[in-house]
Design an enzyme around this catalytic site. Structure first.
Site: not given
Length: 334
Positions: A15, A68, A98, A138, A210
């Site tokens: 995302p 997400q 994030c 995530k 990731n």
């Protein structure tokens, strides 16, 4: 019938805010039938309090597709999850990675690495609301001065206790003070070995890695140790390099890969339909600028689209002009 997001998670496109919108995902889907795609982050308050359910719109062709969410209130996230499930998403993911200021001020994103108990409460509530659709996380390996070797296994254990079985780990810390979101994607060192060890320590969890992965060769190497690989910026900037052969190399598919030129041609009906709805050409073609990255004609392709797609009335003739500037096959020297 929904596609299997668990199977698709062997390779996923991360995302990415302002990038992985519905036009981008449709474009990417033309290159790979199997890869799992994620929406941009949508905040639970926007959906539940703001009524912005249009943010959940997507094209049926995008499956398997995951949404997400951003948030930190279990009740609100549960309500948002129900909205996502009703819309038909194959997976609902919570953003715990994030690092932007906007995300921190809302008490969600990477700052939640400091409160794994709260995240566990959120995931349990989302799981109850998901009606059988998988809820996932995530995350980062830690934030600021946390010791990642201690924080990450504790976090994974708490997620497992909340019923989560699939987690994507960005193999970098997030520094919540002093680094911009862009710098947080590049400056904190990658720690792939730590994430690899987590897979060995939590064999029952489906773990994707990731961060900094840019080629299918790298993805295949990580898949020797991990259940899945999530690719971000490279999949956006060089989509053909990452996605055109993904079905064959990552998923063992037997259909032939398309050419980049074929994908460009196949976007035309989609673009025609969106233009008829009043969407501007640039809103779609901005995601296509990297289609021919590293190939002859790539510069002309980017220039024609960049300069022309924002002009009033720009449409399919401009896209055809850009495609015509790209040789369909690379000349072989005699």
């Amino acid at each position: 019938m929904k596609n299997n997001a668990l199977k698709a998670a062997r390779l996923s496109v991360a995302p990415m805010m302002d990038w992985t919108d519905r036009h981008c995902r449709y474009f990417h889907r033309l290159m790979s039938r199997e890869t799992l795609f994620y929406t941009e982050m949508v905040t639970a308050p926007a959906l539940v309090r703001g009524g912005a359910v249009h943010l959940l719109d997507f094209n049926a062709e995008e499956h398997p597709v995951a949404v997400q969410l951003g948030g930190s209130d279990p009740v609100e996230l549960a309500a948002a999850t129900r909205l996502c499930v009703d819309r038909g998403y194959d997976e609902v993911n919570l953003n715990v990675g994030c690092p932007s200021d906007r995300v921190q001020s809302g008490t969600f994103g990477a700052v939640l690495m400091r409160t794994p108990g709260l995240v566990a409460d959120c995931m349990a509530a989302m799981g109850e609301a998901a009606d059988g659709v998988e809820v996932t996380v995530k995350c980062r390996i830690g934030v600021d001065d946390q010791v990642a070797e201690d924080v990450l296994p504790y976090f994974l254990d708490r997620m497992r206790g909340a019923g989560v079985t699939r987690i994507a780990v960005h193999a970098r810390k997030a520094w919540l003070q002093g680094l911009s979101p862009k710098e947080n994607r590049e400056i904190p060192p990658l720690d792939y070995p730590l994430v690899h060890r987590m897979k060995a320590e939590f064999p029952d969890l489906h773990l994707s890695i990731n961060g900094g992965i840019s080629t299918l060769d790298e993805a295949e190497a990580h898949l020797q140790r991990m259940d899945g690989v999530m690719i971000g910026r490279a999949a956006y900037h060089q989509p053909a390099d990452v996605l055109l052969e993904a079905d064959q190399r990552i998923f063992g598919a037997d259909h032939a890969p398309k050419s980049a030129h074929q994908v460009g041609e196949e976007m035309i009906p989609y673009i025609e339909a969106r233009l008829a709805e009043g969407i501007r050409l640039h809103s779609i073609t901005r995601h296509m600028l990297g289609l021919f990255a590293g190939r002859p004609g790539a510069r002309a392709w980017r220039r024609i689209l960049s300069e022309g797609a924002t002009r009033p009335g720009a449409g399919i003739p401009l896209l055809r002009e850009a495609l015509a500037a790209v040789p369909e096959t690379v000349p072989v020297e005699g």
